[in-house]
Scaffold this motif. Structure first.
Motif, PDB file in Angstrom:
ATOM      1  N   LEU A   1       0.702  -1.053  -0.163  1.00 22.63           N
ATOM      2  CA  LEU A   1       0.040   0.179  -0.029  1.00 22.63           C
ATOM      3  C   LEU A   1       0.663   1.212   0.169  1.00 22.63           C
ATOM      4  CD1 LEU A   1      -3.348   0.593   1.618  1.00 22.63           C
ATOM      5  CD2 LEU A   1      -1.576   1.981   1.802  1.00 22.63           C
ATOM      6  N   PRO A   2       2.269   1.151   0.889  1.00 29.07           N
ATOM      7  CA  PRO A   2       2.766   3.151   0.690  1.00 29.07           C
ATOM      8  C   PRO A   2       3.366   2.700  -0.441  1.00 29.07           C
ATOM      9  CG  PRO A   2       2.639   1.176   3.378  1.00 29.07           C
ATOM     10  CD  PRO A   2       2.421   0.655   2.202  1.00 29.07           C
ATOM     11  N   SER A   3       3.667   2.124  -1.213  1.00 29.87           N
ATOM     12  CA  SER A   3       4.409   2.274  -2.363  1.00 29.87           C
ATOM     13  C   SER A   3       3.113   2.910  -3.636  1.00 29.87           C
ATOM     14  CB  SER A   3       5.200   0.916  -3.060  1.00 29.87           C
ATOM     15  OG  SER A   3       6.071   0.846  -1.992  1.00 29.87           O
TER      16      SER A   3
ATOM     17  N   GLU B   1      -0.097   6.329  -6.833  1.00 30.03           N
ATOM     18  CA  GLU B   1      -0.328   7.315  -7.141  1.00 30.03           C
ATOM     19  C   GLU B   1      -0.010   9.103  -7.096  1.00 30.03           C
ATOM     20  OE1 GLU B   1      -3.340   6.140  -9.275  1.00 30.03           O
ATOM     21  OE2 GLU B   1      -2.073   4.647  -9.535  1.00 30.03           O
ATOM     22  N   LEU B   2       0.189   9.690  -6.034  1.00 29.45           N
ATOM     23  CA  LEU B   2       0.594  10.564  -5.773  1.00 29.45           C
ATOM     24  C   LEU B   2       1.178  11.821  -6.239  1.00 29.45           C
ATOM     25  CD1 LEU B   2       0.119  10.427  -1.151  1.00 29.45           C
ATOM     26  CD2 LEU B   2      -1.076  11.413  -2.796  1.00 29.45           C
ATOM     27  N   ASP B   3       2.109  10.359  -7.179  1.00 31.73           N
ATOM     28  CA  ASP B   3       3.071  10.996  -7.881  1.00 31.73           C
ATOM     29  C   ASP B   3       2.692  12.109  -9.236  1.00 31.73           C
ATOM     30  OD1 ASP B   3       6.382  12.406  -8.663  1.00 31.73           O
ATOM     31  OD2 ASP B   3       6.416  10.610 -10.348  1.00 31.73           O
ATOM     32  N   LYS B   4       1.705  11.391  -9.202  1.00 34.04           N
ATOM     33  CA  LYS B   4       0.593  12.206 -10.479  1.00 34.04           C
ATOM     34  C   LYS B   4       0.546  13.522 -10.394  1.00 34.04           C
ATOM     35  CE  LYS B   4      -1.123   7.151 -11.840  1.00 34.04           C
ATOM     36  NZ  LYS B   4      -2.369   6.371 -11.911  1.00 34.04           N
ATOM     37  N   GLN B   5       0.950  14.054  -8.843  1.00 32.38           N
ATOM     38  CA  GLN B   5      -0.159  15.611  -8.500  1.00 32.38           C
ATOM     39  C   GLN B   5       1.053  16.092  -9.012  1.00 32.38           C
ATOM     40  OE1 GLN B   5      -1.470  15.527  -4.619  1.00 32.38           O
ATOM     41  NE2 GLN B   5      -3.188  13.657  -5.529  1.00 32.38           N
TER      42      GLN B   5
ATOM     43  N   PRO C   1       6.840   5.160  13.851  1.00 34.33           N
ATOM     44  CA  PRO C   1       5.995   5.639  12.389  1.00 34.33           C
ATOM     45  C   PRO C   1       7.422   5.836  11.262  1.00 34.33           C
ATOM     46  CG  PRO C   1       6.391   7.092  13.899  1.00 34.33           C
ATOM     47  CD  PRO C   1       7.274   5.657  14.815  1.00 34.33           C
ATOM     48  N   VAL C   2       6.718   5.528   9.932  1.00 36.33           N
ATOM     49  CA  VAL C   2       7.006   5.801   8.841  1.00 36.33           C
ATOM     50  C   VAL C   2       7.062   6.775   8.158  1.00 36.33           C
ATOM     51  CG1 VAL C   2       7.822   4.172   6.486  1.00 36.33           C
ATOM     52  CG2 VAL C   2       7.784   3.118   8.916  1.00 36.33           C
ATOM     53  N   VAL C   3       7.814   8.008   7.443  1.00 32.49           N
ATOM     54  CA  VAL C   3       7.460   8.855   6.450  1.00 32.49           C
ATOM     55  C   VAL C   3       7.651   8.365   4.909  1.00 32.49           C
ATOM     56  CG1 VAL C   3       7.536  10.782   8.117  1.00 32.49           C
ATOM     57  CG2 VAL C   3       9.860  10.315   6.755  1.00 32.49           C
ATOM     58  N   THR C   4       7.313   8.480   4.019  1.00 30.31           N
ATOM     59  CA  THR C   4       7.832   8.584   2.019  1.00 30.31           C
ATOM     60  C   THR C   4       7.889   9.428   1.812  1.00 30.31           C
ATOM     61  OG1 THR C   4       8.183   6.522   1.217  1.00 30.31           O
ATOM     62  CG2 THR C   4       5.597   7.791   2.051  1.00 30.31           C
ATOM     63  N   ASN C   5       7.984   9.540   0.946  1.00 36.56           N
ATOM     64  CA  ASN C   5       7.695  10.425  -0.502  1.00 36.56           C
ATOM     65  C   ASN C   5       8.170  11.820   0.390  1.00 36.56           C
ATOM     66  OD1 ASN C   5       6.676  10.739  -3.713  1.00 36.56           O
ATOM     67  ND2 ASN C   5       4.894  11.959  -2.210  1.00 36.56           N
ATOM     68  N   VAL C   6       9.501  11.671   0.658  1.00 38.57           N
ATOM     69  CA  VAL C   6      10.258  13.376   1.767  1.00 38.57           C
ATOM     70  C   VAL C   6      10.684  13.889   0.309  1.00 38.57           C
ATOM     71  CG1 VAL C   6      12.150  13.695   2.502  1.00 38.57           C
ATOM     72  CG2 VAL C   6      10.769  12.020   3.750  1.00 38.57           C
ATOM     73  N   PHE C   7      10.973  13.541  -1.122  1.00 37.04           N
ATOM     74  CA  PHE C   7      11.442  14.199  -1.524  1.00 37.04           C
ATOM     75  C   PHE C   7       9.979  14.936  -3.150  1.00 37.04           C
ATOM     76  CE2 PHE C   7      15.123  11.765   0.217  1.00 37.04           C
ATOM     77  CZ  PHE C   7      15.997  13.654   0.728  1.00 37.04           C
ATOM     78  N   GLY C   8       9.175  14.484  -2.942  1.00 34.67           N
ATOM     79  CA  GLY C   8       8.187  14.596  -3.639  1.00 34.67           C
ATOM     80  C   GLY C   8       8.214  15.961  -4.383  1.00 34.67           C
ATOM     81  N   THR C   9       8.688  17.416  -4.420  1.00 32.32           N
ATOM     82  CA  THR C   9       8.046  17.863  -4.921  1.00 32.32           C
ATOM     83  C   THR C   9       9.364  19.100  -5.060  1.00 32.32           C
ATOM     84  OG1 THR C   9       8.107  19.336  -2.826  1.00 32.32           O
ATOM     85  CG2 THR C   9       6.259  18.516  -4.127  1.00 32.32           C
ATOM     86  N   ARG C  10       9.961  19.406  -5.838  1.00 37.69           N
ATOM     87  CA  ARG C  10      11.378  20.700  -5.088  1.00 37.69           C
ATOM     88  C   ARG C  10      11.404  21.756  -4.253  1.00 37.69           C
ATOM     89  NH1 ARG C  10      12.629  22.420 -11.918  1.00 37.69           N
ATOM     90  NH2 ARG C  10      12.495  20.253 -12.937  1.00 37.69           N
TER      91      ARG C  10
ATOM     92  N   LYS D   1       7.328  -4.770   1.652  1.00 39.25           N
ATOM     93  CA  LYS D   1       7.467  -5.086   0.431  1.00 39.25           C
ATOM     94  C   LYS D   1       6.992  -4.340  -0.410  1.00 39.25           C
ATOM     95  CE  LYS D   1       6.468  -9.500  -2.162  1.00 39.25           C
ATOM     96  NZ  LYS D   1       5.794 -11.121  -2.057  1.00 39.25           N
ATOM     97  N   HIS D   2       7.389  -3.689  -1.174  1.00 40.09           N
ATOM     98  CA  HIS D   2       6.896  -2.389  -2.021  1.00 40.09           C
ATOM     99  C   HIS D   2       6.034  -3.308  -2.838  1.00 40.09           C
ATOM    100  CE1 HIS D   2       9.288   0.340   0.138  1.00 40.09           C
ATOM    101  NE2 HIS D   2      10.496  -1.177   0.170  1.00 40.09           N
ATOM    102  N   PHE D   3       6.329  -4.224  -3.949  1.00 42.07           N
ATOM    103  CA  PHE D   3       5.311  -4.249  -5.278  1.00 42.07           C
ATOM    104  C   PHE D   3       5.586  -6.054  -5.066  1.00 42.07           C
ATOM    105  CE2 PHE D   3       8.226  -0.818  -6.254  1.00 42.07           C
ATOM    106  CZ  PHE D   3       7.728  -0.288  -7.101  1.00 42.07           C
ATOM    107  N   PRO D   4       3.949  -6.557  -5.502  1.00 48.34           N
ATOM    108  CA  PRO D   4       3.400  -8.245  -5.678  1.00 48.34           C
ATOM    109  C   PRO D   4       5.299  -8.759  -6.010  1.00 48.34           C
ATOM    110  CG  PRO D   4       2.016  -6.594  -6.745  1.00 48.34           C
ATOM    111  CD  PRO D   4       3.234  -5.527  -6.584  1.00 48.34           C
ATOM    112  N   LYS D   5       5.586  -9.302  -7.182  1.00 48.98           N
ATOM    113  CA  LYS D   5       6.775  -9.624  -7.864  1.00 48.98           C
ATOM    114  C   LYS D   5       8.663  -9.341  -6.614  1.00 48.98           C
ATOM    115  CE  LYS D   5       4.449 -10.607 -12.049  1.00 48.98           C
ATOM    116  NZ  LYS D   5       4.430 -10.631 -13.713  1.00 48.98           N
ATOM    117  N   ASP D   6       8.342  -8.756  -5.512  1.00 44.25           N
ATOM    118  CA  ASP D   6       9.201  -8.443  -5.162  1.00 44.25           C
ATOM    119  C   ASP D   6       9.854  -9.733  -4.667  1.00 44.25           C
ATOM    120  OD1 ASP D   6      10.005  -5.411  -5.527  1.00 44.25           O
ATOM    121  OD2 ASP D   6       9.192  -4.974  -3.816  1.00 44.25           O
ATOM    122  N   ALA D   7      11.000 -10.160  -4.374  1.00 40.11           N
ATOM    123  CA  ALA D   7      11.875 -11.154  -3.700  1.00 40.11           C
ATOM    124  C   ALA D   7      11.702 -11.417  -2.502  1.00 40.11           C
ATOM    125  CB  ALA D   7      13.052 -11.670  -4.521  1.00 40.11           C
ATOM    126  N   GLY D   8      11.063 -10.087  -2.153  1.00 34.88           N
ATOM    127  CA  GLY D   8      10.850 -10.634  -0.713  1.00 34.88           C
ATOM    128  C   GLY D   8      10.667  -8.355   0.423  1.00 34.88           C
TER     129      GLY D   8
END
Length: 248
Positions: A33-35, A40-44, A61-70, A125-132
Motif C-alpha cells: 500500500l505505501p508504495s 498515485e500521489l506522484d501524478k499530482q 512511525p514511517v515517512v515516505t515521499n520526502v523528495f516528492g516536490t522541488r 514489501k513494495h511490489f507483488p513480484k519483489d523477492a522479499g
C-alpha cells in the motif's frame, strides 16, 4: 549542539501554510500500500510527504515521499528552488568538516548480538513480484580501505533474516570499489546503514561526487553546521548522532 534532524525537517513542513504532509493516524497495511499510494500521489503537481503513524504491527512511525516536490528538496538544503543550484555549488566548494561526539540520540537504545532483530523494523514489501522485503532508502556508509574517506550511497537491501541482508553493489560505483579493494587486502568491509536522518544527508548520499569527497561535509555545508558524528558500537564507522536508526 544538536544537529537539525529528520524530526526538525518534519516540523518545518508541518508549519507550512500549504498542505505538504499527509498523515495516516490509524493502522495502515504495511505491504504494497505505501508504495502504491506514493506512485498515485506522484501524478499530482504537489505530492505531499506521507507519514504513517501505525504501519502494520510495527512500533515506529514511517515517512515516505520526502523528495516528492522541488520545494521540499530546496527546504532540505536550507534554500529556495531558485537558489538551490548556487547553494549546492557553494556547499561543494566550502564543505564543513563533521565533528565526532561521545553520544547522541541514535545510540539511546542499542541492541547487540541475538538482541538485534531487523525483522522488528518496518521493512516492507513494495511490489507483488519483489523477492522479499527491502530497505530502499537506507544510506550505506563505509570508509575507503586506503584513505579512510567515508562514502554514502544507496543500494536496495533484501531482508533475509534477523541479522542478514542481501545487497547488490551495482554499477561498479564507489562502494563496489571499496569492497573489491578490501577483499584484495583480505579484509571484510565494515558498513553501517543509516535509516532516518535530515534529508540534506540523503541529498549528498544520492549525488555523484569524487571518491575523495566527504559527503558528510557537503551535507554540513548545506545545513550551515558541522554534522555531529558518533562512532558505531561494533565497527569503525561514523554515523550522524541524530539519526533515527543505524544497522552495523
Amino acid at each position: 549542539m544538536s544537529n537539525k534532524d529528520l524530526r526538525y525537517f518534519l516540523n518545518q513542513l508541518e508549519g507550512k501554510a500549504t498542505r505538504s504532509v499527509l498523515t495516516f493516524s490509524e493502522r495502515t497495511e504495511a505491504d504494497l500500500l505505501p508504495s502504491a499510494l506514493v506512485l498515485e500521489l506522484d501524478k499530482q503537481a504537489e505530492a505531499p510527504l506521507v507519514r504513517f503513524n501505525q504501519l502494520g504491527d510495527y512500533s515506529c512511525p514511517v515517512v515516505t515521499n520526502v523528495f516528492g516536490t522541488r520545494e521540499r528538496i530546496a527546504i532540505a538544503a536550507e534554500t529556495t528552488v531558485d537558489q538551490f543550484y548556487a547553494k549546492w555549488l557553494q556547499a561543494e566548494e566550502k564543505p564543513i568538516t563533521p565533528v565526532q561526539v561521545e553520544g547522541g540520540p541514535v545510540q539511546e537504545q542499542v541492541f547487540v548480538g541475538e538482541d538485534a532483530d531487523a525483522t522488528s523494523l518496518p521493512i516492507i514489501k513494495h511490489f507483488p513480484k519483489d523477492a522479499g522485503r527491502y530497505i530502499s532508502s537506507g544510506i550505506l556508509v563505509a570508509k575507503d580501505p586506503d584513505t579512510g574517506v567515508p562514502n554514502l550511497s544507496f543500494h536496495r537491501m533484501q531482508l533475509k533474516g534477523p541479522r542478514r541482508f542481501g545487497v547488490s553493489l551495482h554499477s561498479r560505483a564507489h562502494l563496489w570499489d571499496y569492497q573489491r579493494r578490501a577483499a584484495e587486502q583480505g579484509k571484510d568491509l565494515e558498513v553501517a546503514v543509516v535509516i532516518g536522518c535530515h534529508p540534506a544527508v540523503y541529498l549528498t548520499a544520492a549525488s555523484k561526487m569524487g571518491i575523495d569527497v566527504d559527503e558528510y561535509a557537503v551535507a554540513g555545508a548545506l545545513l550551515g553546521e558541522a554534522l555531529e558524528m558518533v562512532k558505531c558500537k561494533t565497527i569503525d564507522v561514523e554515523v550522524p548522532a541524530s539519526a533515527e536508526i543505524v544497522l552495523e
